[in-house]
Scaffold this active site. Structure first.
Site, short mmCIF file in Angstrom:
data_model
loop_
_atom_site.label_atom_id
_atom_site.label_comp_id
_atom_site.label_asym_id
_atom_site.label_seq_id
_atom_site.Cartn_x
_atom_site.Cartn_y
_atom_site.Cartn_z
N SER A 187 0.85 -1.18 0.00
CA SER A 187 0.00 0.00 0.00
C SER A 187 0.89 1.25 0.00
O SER A 187 1.67 1.43 -0.93
CB SER A 187 -0.96 -0.02 1.19
OG SER A 187 -1.96 0.97 1.03
N ASP A 398 -8.91 -5.80 -4.53
CA ASP A 398 -8.47 -4.73 -3.64
C ASP A 398 -9.61 -3.73 -3.42
O ASP A 398 -10.20 -3.23 -4.37
CB ASP A 398 -7.26 -4.02 -4.25
CG ASP A 398 -6.52 -3.15 -3.25
OD1 ASP A 398 -7.17 -2.40 -2.51
OD2 ASP A 398 -5.28 -3.21 -3.23
N HIS A 438 -6.99 -5.90 -0.15
CA HIS A 438 -5.91 -4.93 -0.04
C HIS A 438 -4.75 -5.52 0.76
O HIS A 438 -4.81 -5.62 1.98
CB HIS A 438 -6.40 -3.65 0.60
CG HIS A 438 -5.40 -2.53 0.56
ND1 HIS A 438 -4.87 -2.05 -0.62
CD2 HIS A 438 -4.81 -1.81 1.55
CE1 HIS A 438 -4.03 -1.08 -0.35
NE2 HIS A 438 -3.97 -0.92 0.96
#
Length: 529
Positions: A187, A398, A438
């Protein structure tokens, strides 16, 4: 055969002596003497099996403790980076230093949270491992307000400072110069890795950059745009979590079997052209269906985000993540990360309301580009030319960063270098992880050692199934990963056994079902299609 008592006593005595020697080495180490104005805040010898407590850690970081699996020396330092900012860094030095390797961990969101799970993960495999707080504590952005120096720390200086100091400190502690430098993050951490390769090409030899938050300014504008689209949770046309579940069921009905297997996983979401009109209410039905206004909302969510000039700001959200996104970007609440970024960095206006977000705000983010945080490199030539390698991945479901942005970055780099996929693959390999949310989670085979913490680290430390082992072999043996085998554990619990596995393909290849038991990874092939 029963061993002689004298032999057993000698072995135990030797082990105790070695442990005592490492403990003394740890407690005699004075790293603060090597860093200007640094303050040593923790220096302790930690034995394998200890659960380290962090009573002073910011509660919003959600990491009150961390178990460790090897004997190590824990060092924490307060390091000034300017006259009004500083970082906190933790350096964990394992007793056994494998391959004289150092490893740095990234962060997430806009936070200043040390990822202790990655420190434990790195030391478990013999890396001298460092993580830092990005110049502030907690998950919010309040510390950015009217302090550009903290923003600089967040954008790049915290990571660069911590790995530079780690190379020096590890070499002094062990009495040998480090050999290779690695990075792991997802991320924001993915953006940090790509940014380091671009800005400081000699910082790392190998980088794991998952679900990277690149094109950062446009990403945070895109995220902010969801709240005006969905409306408040009290609005007449708001789509609640129950209705998103209905939408998800319809997404699977339209797209799950595109790969030839009905398993709740969309293998390649770019093939899914979802039509929410199939759920349009009719004949007086009002339950488990969409009004015309709600159909428009769903279509807006799954459409690219364009600026007033007609240029792309950010790609569309991919379908398939509805169950995860219903409590996040689709929740009818301001996205807190974007809200803080606009309030405390871009506008210096702590009462800014995300409901007012418009295209002018989106364009403003990239115009300001604080501390050059955008992270949208064109070639990464200096990094690749010195032999650097990047392993990147993105989950196909995601719920925070559309998985379509990673192919966009791949193609952007290929175009900037005028390189074919074969040429780009020499230093940059991107794996699409079907059924992963994610960075982790989801119905797919998503555990492949891509981050610390269970169950991602429940897989064997082997290059075929573990990203950290794979990047080491690529850098040190020039053995590049062809696929990345992901594992789905029963109930996402490694102690309960394996549900199924899948060999995830490097882009632009597509995982293609060839028949037979779909849980067998050998019944899928990576093809250019």
């Amino acid at each position: 055969m029963r061993l002689p008592l004298t032999y057993v006593v000698a072995v135990l005595s030797y082990a105790s002596c070695v442990r005592s020697s490492f403990s003394s080495q740890c407690l005699a180490f004075n790293p603060q003497n090597s860093i200007f104005n640094a303050t040593l805040t923790v220096r302790e010898y930690v034995t394998a099996g200890t659960n380290i407590l962090f009573p002073d850690n910011d509660a919003s970081c959600g990491r009150p403790s961390q178990a460790v699996s090897v004997d190590l020396c824990r060092i924490a330092l307060h390091v000034p980076t300017s006259n009004r900012s500083s970082i906190t860094m933790e350096l964990w030095l394992p007793e056994t230093w494998q391959g004289r390797r150092v490893l740095a961990s990234g962060n997430g969101g806009i936070d200043g949270c040390i990822e202790y799970e990655n420190l434990a993960y790195g030391t478990q495999h013999g890396f001298a491992t460092v993580a830092a707080n990005n110049g502030h504590n907690g998950t919010g952005g309040h510390d950015f307000l009217n302090n550009p120096d903290v923003i600089i720390d967040y954008a790049w200086r915290s990571l660069h400072t911590s790995i530079s100091q780690t190379k020096s400190l590890a070499s002094k502690f062990y009495g040998n110069t480090y050999q290779k430098s690695y990075y792991i993050g997802c991320s924001l951490g993915g953006r940090q890795g790509i940014g380091a390769a671009d800005r400081f090409p000699s910082d790392f030899d190998g980088i794991i950059a998952g679900s990277p938050a690149v094109d950062f300014n446009h990403l945070y504008a895109w995220r902010a745009s969801f709240y005006p689209i969905t409306g408040k949770s009290t609005s007449a046309n708001f789509i609640n979590a129950s209705l998103w579940s209905t939408i998800h069921t319809e997404v699977l009905r339209q797209c799950d079997t595109l790969d030839g297997v009905q398993d709740g996983i969309i293998e390649d979401s770019s093939l899914c052209h979802f039509r929410p009109e199939a759920l349009l209410c009719s004949n007086g039905t009002t339950a488990n269906c969409l009004s015309p206004a709600q159909v428009d909302i769903v279509n807006n969510i799954y459409s690219p985000f364009y600026g007033s000039d007609g240029k792309l700001i950010f790609p569309a959200m991919q379908p398939g993540n509805e169950l995860l996104a219903a409590s996040g970007l689709y929740s009818g609440m301001p996205w807190p990360l974007s809200q803080d970024w606009y309030r405390y960095v871009l506008l210096n206006q702590s009462d800014w309301d995300q409901a007012t977000f418009d295209l002018a705000d989106a364009m403003l983010a990239d115009e300001i580009n604080p501390s050059n945080i955008r992270t949208w490199p064109t070639t990464l030539e200096p990094f690749s030319s010195r032999g650097g390698k990047i392993l990147t991945f993105h989950g196909g479901q995601d719920q925070q960063i559309t998985s379509y942005n990673s192919p966009r970055l791949y193609n952007h780099l290929a175009s900037g270098r005028d390189a074919s996929s074969t040429q780009l693959d020499e230093f940059y390999r991107f794996f699409r992880i079907s059924g992963m949310g994610h960075c982790e989670g989801g119905p797919g085979a998503w555990a492949f050692g891509q981050l610390g913490g269970s169950p991602a680290v429940g897989v064997p430390y082997e290059p075929s199934s573990n990203a950290l082992a794979a990047i080491v072999d690529w850098v040190e043996k020039d053995e590049a990963p062809e696929t990345m085998t992901g594992t789905k554990f029963v109930n996402d619990d490694p102690t309960m056994g394996i549900s199924f596995q899948r060999n995830h393909c490097r882009y632009p290849r597509r995982n293609t079902y060839t028949g037979g038991n779909a849980s067998n990874p050998d019944n899928w092939q990576c093809k250019y299609v």
